[in-house]
Write a protein that holds these residues in place. Structure first.
Motif, PDB file in Angstrom:
ATOM      1  N   UNK A   8      36.415  18.481   4.533  1.00 31.22           N
ATOM      2  CA  UNK A   8      37.656  17.888   4.029  1.00 31.22           C
ATOM      3  C   UNK A   8      38.613  18.988   3.563  1.00 31.22           C
ATOM      4  N   UNK A   9      38.086  20.018   2.930  1.00 35.00           N
ATOM      5  CA  UNK A   9      38.925  21.143   2.518  1.00 35.00           C
ATOM      6  C   UNK A   9      39.530  21.830   3.747  1.00 35.00           C
ATOM      7  N   UNK A  10      38.735  22.034   4.788  1.00 39.33           N
ATOM      8  CA  UNK A  10      39.227  22.647   6.022  1.00 39.33           C
ATOM      9  C   UNK A  10      40.344  21.788   6.619  1.00 39.33           C
ATOM     10  N   UNK A  38      38.309   7.094  11.497  1.00 36.59           N
ATOM     11  CA  UNK A  38      39.596   7.743  11.314  1.00 36.59           C
ATOM     12  C   UNK A  38      39.507   9.148  11.880  1.00 36.59           C
ATOM     13  N   UNK A  39      40.609   9.748  12.267  1.00 34.30           N
ATOM     14  CA  UNK A  39      41.904   9.128  12.485  1.00 34.30           C
ATOM     15  C   UNK A  39      41.907   8.333  13.794  1.00 34.30           C
ATOM     16  N   UNK A  40      42.933   7.561  13.992  1.00 33.63           N
ATOM     17  CA  UNK A  40      43.117   6.701  15.175  1.00 33.63           C
ATOM     18  C   UNK A  40      42.118   5.544  15.205  1.00 33.63           C
ATOM     19  N   UNK A  41      41.581   5.189  14.065  1.00 38.86           N
ATOM     20  CA  UNK A  41      40.637   4.069  13.959  1.00 38.86           C
ATOM     21  C   UNK A  41      41.277   2.782  14.466  1.00 38.86           C
ATOM     22  N   UNK A  92      46.167  10.281   8.116  1.00 38.03           N
ATOM     23  CA  UNK A  92      44.888  10.109   7.429  1.00 38.03           C
ATOM     24  C   UNK A  92      43.910  11.164   7.923  1.00 38.03           C
ATOM     25  N   UNK A  93      42.689  11.090   7.419  1.00 46.23           N
ATOM     26  CA  UNK A  93      41.626  11.990   7.855  1.00 46.23           C
ATOM     27  C   UNK A  93      40.337  11.190   7.939  1.00 46.23           C
ATOM     28  N   UNK A  94      39.277  11.841   8.356  1.00 51.54           N
ATOM     29  CA  UNK A  94      37.981  11.171   8.462  1.00 51.54           C
ATOM     30  C   UNK A  94      37.552  10.554   7.132  1.00 51.54           C
ATOM     31  N   UNK A  95      38.054  11.079   6.025  1.00 55.31           N
ATOM     32  CA  UNK A  95      37.610  10.649   4.702  1.00 55.31           C
ATOM     33  C   UNK A  95      38.426   9.513   4.099  1.00 55.31           C
ATOM     34  N   UNK A  96      39.566   9.164   4.715  1.00 54.22           N
ATOM     35  CA  UNK A  96      40.374   8.078   4.189  1.00 54.22           C
ATOM     36  C   UNK A  96      41.853   8.315   4.423  1.00 54.22           C
ATOM     37  N   UNK A  98      45.824   9.141   3.602  1.00 58.50           N
ATOM     38  CA  UNK A  98      46.482  10.180   2.811  1.00 58.50           C
ATOM     39  C   UNK A  98      46.836   9.659   1.422  1.00 58.50           C
ATOM     40  N   UNK A  99      47.158   8.358   1.331  1.00 55.37           N
ATOM     41  CA  UNK A  99      47.462   7.768   0.026  1.00 55.37           C
ATOM     42  C   UNK A  99      46.233   7.782  -0.883  1.00 55.37           C
ATOM     43  N   UNK A 100      45.058   7.562  -0.310  1.00 51.85           N
ATOM     44  CA  UNK A 100      43.818   7.529  -1.094  1.00 51.85           C
ATOM     45  C   UNK A 100      43.352   8.919  -1.506  1.00 51.85           C
ATOM     46  N   UNK A 101      43.396   9.861  -0.551  1.00 53.74           N
ATOM     47  CA  UNK A 101      42.801  11.173  -0.829  1.00 53.74           C
ATOM     48  C   UNK A 101      43.764  12.342  -0.690  1.00 53.74           C
ATOM     49  N   UNK A 102      44.992  12.070  -0.210  1.00 59.93           N
ATOM     50  CA  UNK A 102      46.000  13.123  -0.115  1.00 59.93           C
ATOM     51  C   UNK A 102      45.789  14.107   1.021  1.00 59.93           C
ATOM     52  N   UNK A 103      45.038  13.709   2.068  1.00 55.85           N
ATOM     53  CA  UNK A 103      44.769  14.630   3.175  1.00 55.85           C
ATOM     54  C   UNK A 103      45.143  13.968   4.493  1.00 55.85           C
TER      55      UNK A 103
END
Length: 162
Positions: A8-10, A38-41, A92-96, A98-103
């Protein structure tokens, strides 16, 4: 393999380099998978995946075809042909989200086309996809369910040059 927090940091700090495979089957069909993650889920997308650190493009392609198509690269007929490089930006990212995790996620993608025989079948869908399906090129180019970034690969002039 990186743990989820490190990855997630990467993702938050760098673009990812990936390979997407445009499998074409006569008469005018393309293989798409319905994305689970995610993404494109929830969209239909071509098979593909990121290149790992110290992995050659050829080795990444072999790993991706084995994982996402259930086939060794050597079992696919012909040689993959480059159709271009693309940039993909996702909110978004694999983790959620952007609103939820900012990534968000940024990919630099090397896209390749591969033509397979008319009777070619893919053994199974993987954990990334709810299902795999052959679409007519016309339908895939216009359907709202197909992600616009996959549709960009399917421009007739791109595939004619591949």
């Amino acid at each position: 393999m990186l743990d989820a927090n490190t990855f997630l940091h990467v993702v938050s700090a760098t673009p990812l380099v990936a390979i997407d495979l445009v499998l074409l089957r006569a008469p005018g069909e393309v293989l798409l998978g319905l994305r689970n993650n995610r993404p494109a889920q929830g969209f239909w997308f071509v098979p593909g995946g990121r290149i790992r650190k110290n992995e050659t493009i050829r080795a990444a392609m072999a790993r991706i075809t084995a994982a996402e198509l259930g086939l060794p690269l050597a079992d696919l007929p012909g040689a993959p042909r480059p159709i271009g490089h693309f940039e993909h930006f996702y909110p978004d990212s694999f983790a959620g989200s952007a609103e939820e995790i900012g990534v968000s996620t940024h990919y630099v993608v090397l896209a390749y086309a591969l033509t397979v025989p008319a009777d070619f079948q893919v053994p199974h869908a993987d954990s990334q996809h709810a299902e795999l399906r052959w679409w007519s090129l016309h339908e895939a180019r216009t359907a709202a369910a197909v992600h616009p970034l996959s549709q960009a690969y399917l421009a007739a002039e791109r595939l004619a040059c591949a």
